[in-house]
Enzyme design. Sequence first.
Site: not given
Ligand code: 23J
Ligand code: MN
Length: 263
Positions: A65-66, A77, A79, A83, A212
Amino acid sequence: MDAQKLLGELASQLLSGGIEVVDLTAPLGPDTPLIKLPPELAVDTPKVEIHTISEYDKNGPWWAWNWLKLGEHSGTHFDAPIHWISGKDYADGSTDTIPVKKFVGPVNVIDCSRESAADPDFLLTVDHIKAWEAKHGAINPGEWVVMRTDWYKRNGSEAEFLNANETGPHTPGPTAEAIQYLIGKDICGWGSETIGTDAGKAGGMEPPFPAHTLMHKANKYGLASLCNLDRLPTRGAILVAAPLKIVKGTGSPIRAMALVAKG
Ligand code: 23J
Ligand code: MN
């Protein structure tokens, strides 16, 4: 067809291969490309580390295991709304509070592969989306929208994937108006094949990082570093993209996949 019957048919089609599961996920490890932010603005996410606890040895004779060192926004991933500062106050906006039904839904694929090959700074506009809808039908509330660019084919090399030079990163993405248009359609979320949901030059847009800023302001989600969008139909696939249930998590690596009718 009633829901029970439909699930039975789904089960048999999954087993027979009539419905295929397509992997939309990049390998997650020390070589996974990570976003580089301007040093005067921000601290970067650390490289992914995989450390052995045991490997059938003195530290655990019968098992391997790790443990991981892993930023939430690493590789393929999710978001979450919290975030971004514009989504920070949503009670259902973190990885542990988003309703689980949001992680499964119909997906629309907008093919921008030709445009992105010709221009790495290609921006998807409202006119492009309207032309797509005229051809393929209207985007419906609750559906995912993803931008196919074939950019995932570069993810074996961080330099090629980030495509940065002295003028910054050059990767395709949406305009602010395109994102606003999709929010007006009440989509579930927006996904891309690039390092983040925004274009490389999105820091200089109004508002900065519109995918975002605007999506998360509307309590909607993002998917980044998706793979294999060229293996999906334009419409009709079902996306499965579930983050880990990290307490107050702002995002999470995912195993993204899609159910696709074969043939
Ligand atoms: C942190 C700051 C700016 C950005 C991002 C993260 C991402 O693209 C992200 O992975 O959510 S643009
Ligand atoms: Mn992201």
